[in-house]
Structure formats: structure tokens, C-alpha cells
Design an enzyme around this catalytic site. Sequence first.
Site, PDB file in Angstrom:
ATOM      1  N   ASN A  15       6.701  -5.272   0.840  1.00 50.64           N
ATOM      2  CA  ASN A  15       6.718  -4.413  -0.348  1.00 50.64           C
ATOM      3  C   ASN A  15       7.058  -3.003   0.125  1.00 50.64           C
ATOM      4  O   ASN A  15       6.204  -2.321   0.685  1.00 50.64           O
ATOM      5  CB  ASN A  15       5.343  -4.471  -1.030  1.00 50.64           C
ATOM      6  CG  ASN A  15       5.236  -3.490  -2.182  1.00 50.64           C
ATOM      7  OD1 ASN A  15       6.232  -2.930  -2.631  1.00 50.64           O
ATOM      8  ND2 ASN A  15       4.011  -3.289  -2.658  1.00 50.64           N
ATOM      9  N   TRP A  16       8.294  -2.614  -0.106  1.00 50.56           N
ATOM     10  CA  TRP A  16       8.757  -1.326   0.437  1.00 50.56           C
ATOM     11  C   TRP A  16       8.265  -0.140  -0.373  1.00 50.56           C
ATOM     12  O   TRP A  16       8.462   1.008   0.030  1.00 50.56           O
ATOM     13  CB  TRP A  16      10.284  -1.316   0.519  1.00 50.56           C
ATOM     14  CG  TRP A  16      10.866  -2.335   1.463  1.00 50.56           C
ATOM     15  CD1 TRP A  16      10.170  -3.171   2.309  1.00 50.56           C
ATOM     16  CD2 TRP A  16      12.247  -2.634   1.671  1.00 50.56           C
ATOM     17  NE1 TRP A  16      11.033  -3.958   3.019  1.00 50.56           N
ATOM     18  CE2 TRP A  16      12.328  -3.642   2.651  1.00 50.56           C
ATOM     19  CE3 TRP A  16      13.429  -2.148   1.124  1.00 50.56           C
ATOM     20  CZ2 TRP A  16      13.539  -4.174   3.091  1.00 50.56           C
ATOM     21  CZ3 TRP A  16      14.637  -2.667   1.557  1.00 50.56           C
ATOM     22  CH2 TRP A  16      14.691  -3.672   2.534  1.00 50.56           C
ATOM     23  N   LYS A  17       7.723  -0.398  -1.560  1.00 51.05           N
ATOM     24  CA  LYS A  17       7.227   0.676  -2.442  1.00 51.05           C
ATOM     25  C   LYS A  17       8.330   1.720  -2.669  1.00 51.05           C
ATOM     26  O   LYS A  17       9.507   1.353  -2.697  1.00 51.05           O
ATOM     27  CB  LYS A  17       5.936   1.263  -1.859  1.00 51.05           C
ATOM     28  CG  LYS A  17       4.911   0.163  -1.542  1.00 51.05           C
ATOM     29  CD  LYS A  17       3.551   0.662  -1.194  1.00 51.05           C
ATOM     30  CE  LYS A  17       2.663  -0.536  -0.881  1.00 51.05           C
ATOM     31  NZ  LYS A  17       1.279  -0.158  -0.632  1.00 51.05           N
ATOM     32  N   HIS A 104       0.405  -5.041  -9.029  1.00 49.87           N
ATOM     33  CA  HIS A 104       0.090  -4.389  -7.753  1.00 49.87           C
ATOM     34  C   HIS A 104      -0.950  -3.291  -7.985  1.00 49.87           C
ATOM     35  O   HIS A 104      -0.934  -2.611  -9.011  1.00 49.87           O
ATOM     36  CB  HIS A 104       1.353  -3.800  -7.114  1.00 49.87           C
ATOM     37  CG  HIS A 104       1.064  -3.306  -5.730  1.00 49.87           C
ATOM     38  ND1 HIS A 104       0.523  -2.071  -5.504  1.00 49.87           N
ATOM     39  CD2 HIS A 104       1.166  -3.913  -4.521  1.00 49.87           C
ATOM     40  CE1 HIS A 104       0.318  -1.929  -4.199  1.00 49.87           C
ATOM     41  NE2 HIS A 104       0.701  -3.044  -3.586  1.00 49.87           N
ATOM     42  N   GLU A 106      -1.320  -0.352  -7.013  1.00 56.03           N
ATOM     43  CA  GLU A 106      -0.851   1.002  -7.331  1.00 56.03           C
ATOM     44  C   GLU A 106      -0.415   1.097  -8.788  1.00 56.03           C
ATOM     45  O   GLU A 106      -0.546   2.148  -9.415  1.00 56.03           O
ATOM     46  CB  GLU A 106       0.279   1.390  -6.361  1.00 56.03           C
ATOM     47  CG  GLU A 106      -0.299   1.721  -4.984  1.00 56.03           C
ATOM     48  CD  GLU A 106       0.531   1.262  -3.815  1.00 56.03           C
ATOM     49  OE1 GLU A 106       1.745   1.070  -3.959  1.00 56.03           O
ATOM     50  OE2 GLU A 106      -0.060   1.081  -2.724  1.00 56.03           O
ATOM     51  N   GLU A 176      -5.383  -8.502  -2.692  1.00 53.87           N
ATOM     52  CA  GLU A 176      -5.239  -7.238  -1.969  1.00 53.87           C
ATOM     53  C   GLU A 176      -6.409  -6.325  -2.324  1.00 53.87           C
ATOM     54  O   GLU A 176      -6.370  -5.643  -3.362  1.00 53.87           O
ATOM     55  CB  GLU A 176      -3.935  -6.544  -2.363  1.00 53.87           C
ATOM     56  CG  GLU A 176      -2.698  -7.350  -2.073  1.00 53.87           C
ATOM     57  CD  GLU A 176      -1.474  -6.455  -1.998  1.00 53.87           C
ATOM     58  OE1 GLU A 176      -0.908  -6.355  -0.912  1.00 53.87           O
ATOM     59  OE2 GLU A 176      -1.125  -5.839  -3.008  1.00 53.87           O
ATOM     60  N   GLY A 182      -2.984   0.413   2.604  1.00 53.13           N
ATOM     61  CA  GLY A 182      -2.477   1.669   3.146  1.00 53.13           C
ATOM     62  C   GLY A 182      -3.527   2.507   3.856  1.00 53.13           C
ATOM     63  O   GLY A 182      -3.292   3.666   4.172  1.00 53.13           O
ATOM     64  N   SER A 222      -3.132  -3.512   4.751  1.00 56.53           N
ATOM     65  CA  SER A 222      -3.100  -3.121   6.162  1.00 56.53           C
ATOM     66  C   SER A 222      -2.909  -4.298   7.118  1.00 56.53           C
ATOM     67  O   SER A 222      -3.502  -4.325   8.198  1.00 56.53           O
ATOM     68  CB  SER A 222      -4.356  -2.318   6.527  1.00 56.53           C
ATOM     69  OG  SER A 222      -4.411  -1.116   5.776  1.00 56.53           O
ATOM     70  N   GLY A 243       2.853  -3.911   3.213  1.00 58.03           N
ATOM     71  CA  GLY A 243       3.391  -2.618   2.801  1.00 58.03           C
ATOM     72  C   GLY A 243       3.932  -1.858   3.995  1.00 58.03           C
ATOM     73  O   GLY A 243       5.064  -2.057   4.438  1.00 58.03           O
ATOM     74  N   GLY A 244       3.098  -0.975   4.561  1.00 60.52           N
ATOM     75  CA  GLY A 244       3.537  -0.078   5.636  1.00 60.52           C
ATOM     76  C   GLY A 244       4.248  -0.788   6.778  1.00 60.52           C
ATOM     77  O   GLY A 244       5.286  -0.305   7.264  1.00 60.52           O
TER      78      GLY A 244
HETATM   79  P1  PGA Z   1      -0.223  -1.985   3.190  1.00 63.58           P
HETATM   80  O1  PGA Z   1       0.203  -2.314   1.673  1.00 63.58           O
HETATM   81  O2  PGA Z   1       0.216  -3.165   4.020  1.00 63.58           O
HETATM   82  O3  PGA Z   1       0.512  -0.726   3.523  1.00 63.58           O
HETATM   83  O4  PGA Z   1      -1.701  -1.828   3.187  1.00 63.58           O
HETATM   84  C1  PGA Z   1       0.058  -3.598   1.148  1.00 63.58           C
HETATM   85  C2  PGA Z   1       0.497  -3.608  -0.299  1.00 63.58           C
HETATM   86  O5  PGA Z   1       0.289  -2.620  -1.009  1.00 63.58           O
HETATM   87  O6  PGA Z   1       1.065  -4.602  -0.781  1.00 63.58           O
END
Ligand code: PGA
Length: 263
Positions: A15-17, A104, A106, A176, A182, A222, A243-244
Amino acid sequence: MTASNAPRKPLVVGNWKMNTDRAGALALANEVAQGTTELREHVVVGVCPPFVYLDAVVRDLRASGYKLHVGAQDVSPEPNGALTGEVSVAMLEDLSVEFSLTGHSERRHVIGESDELVGRKTAAALSAGHGVILCVGETLDQRKAGQTDAVNERQLRTGLAGVAPEHLPILSIAYEPVWAIGTGNTATPQDAQRAHMAVRSVIADLFGADAAGQMRILYGGSVKPDNARELFACPDIDGGLIGGASLKAAPFIEIAVAAAESR
Ligand code: PGA
């Protein structure tokens, strides 16, 4: 992604956001596609670039001949109309974008999407044959209050309210925990496994034991190359939403290798 979930071949999705630029997105997708080609028998790999780069990424992959599942980070519940800034399922399908994330954290907690809205998005996508990864998870306060399972159950029941059993093969769930996204704080494999079992039992209650047994449940929050292996070794963790660590090809490919070797 649109293939059947059975028998729970692991799935790893980046997930590149709101990251990358056009050139960076194309390069990253290509590197990931190339670096995971040999793993395809053992793991399904996808990426979710920002909306504006989806078309370019899909076309570029097609031209290179490398296979990678491409999804969107969100989708509108409506088919068309006066909805400034929204992107419909049909528009995504028009670009050969195979699936979308819904719910998600966010979008729930930063942008303010309700469980009901997430449910409408999920139902709209699935009923059009568009794959979905429905994300659920509790905040730190909810966890401290002992509400983890109750929050996940509520988000699942509302998120899946409009979903018919025939759509389940193109649905996956991502657990999640919001406090792990994050932050560098990952759930312990024991905590994650326990939450995944509870999620699977809600799916069993909604759709039956067979459907629950076939449902992929990804862990997200994470995930890194150095913790992926022990998470994916858990019997109810069927891969990850990353994500990251998906913003550079090398760590993301390492995570995909860990998933491929977990079964
Ligand atoms: P993260 O994000 O791996 O940076 O914690 C995961 C996500 O939001 O899907």
C-alpha cells in the site's frame, strides 16, 4: 487477485499511500514484478499505487510482460454522478485495476469514513466483480479497553453487510491494528494470531465454516523483513498488507519471499 482464495495461497500487497511520483511508481512496480516472478507459484503479490498513477503502472507492466496485481487504495460506493474527487469501480475496471482496499484505517480515522460507508464501498466493488481487501482493526484506546475483538466484529459485520456468498472468492480481510500502522510497533505473533482467529470466527458465523477456511486474512501494521517470517508462520495469518516497507523493492520482495516460504 480475482482468482479463488482457496487453498489460502499467501497474499502480500504493498500500500503505497500518498507516496511516489510517476517515474518512481513505474520503477517500483517493475522492480517488484521482476523480483517476485519466481515466487508466483507460492505467493500472490500486488501493489496499490496512488489513483493518478494506476493507468501508467498497469500499462507499463503490460508492456514489460511482468505480472503483478494492481489495486486502488479506495473506491467510491456510487457508480457515477456529481461526486467531486471520487473514483468509481467501473473507472478502475476500465484501467484493468483488479481490486481495491476498503476501510483502511487512515480512511476511517483520518478522513472519517463510517463503517456503513465502508460496507457500501465493499458491496459495490464485489458485486461488480472487482476484488476487495477489507481492512479492520482497533485503536490503541480500544485495545486498552479490551475491545479489540468487538471492534473487529463490528467493522466486519457492517463492512460485509451487503456481500453475497458468491463474492467471497474475490474478498480478503486485512487485520491492521491502528496503533501498529506506521509506528514501528508490530503486534506480537501471538496477539495477531489470536485476533486473526477471532476474525475468522466472525466470517464463519456470517458465511459458514468452509468460507471462513478459505478466506485470506492478512496482517498489516509495521511488517518488515525482520518480523514477517514469524508473523506469516501463524496458522491464521495468510500474508500481509505492507505500507512503509513496500516503498522500496528490496524489503518488499524479502517480505514476499517470507510469505512464499511460510506454507
Ligand atoms: P505500515 O502500513 O506497514 O507502514 O505500518 C500498513 C498499512 O497501513 O497498510
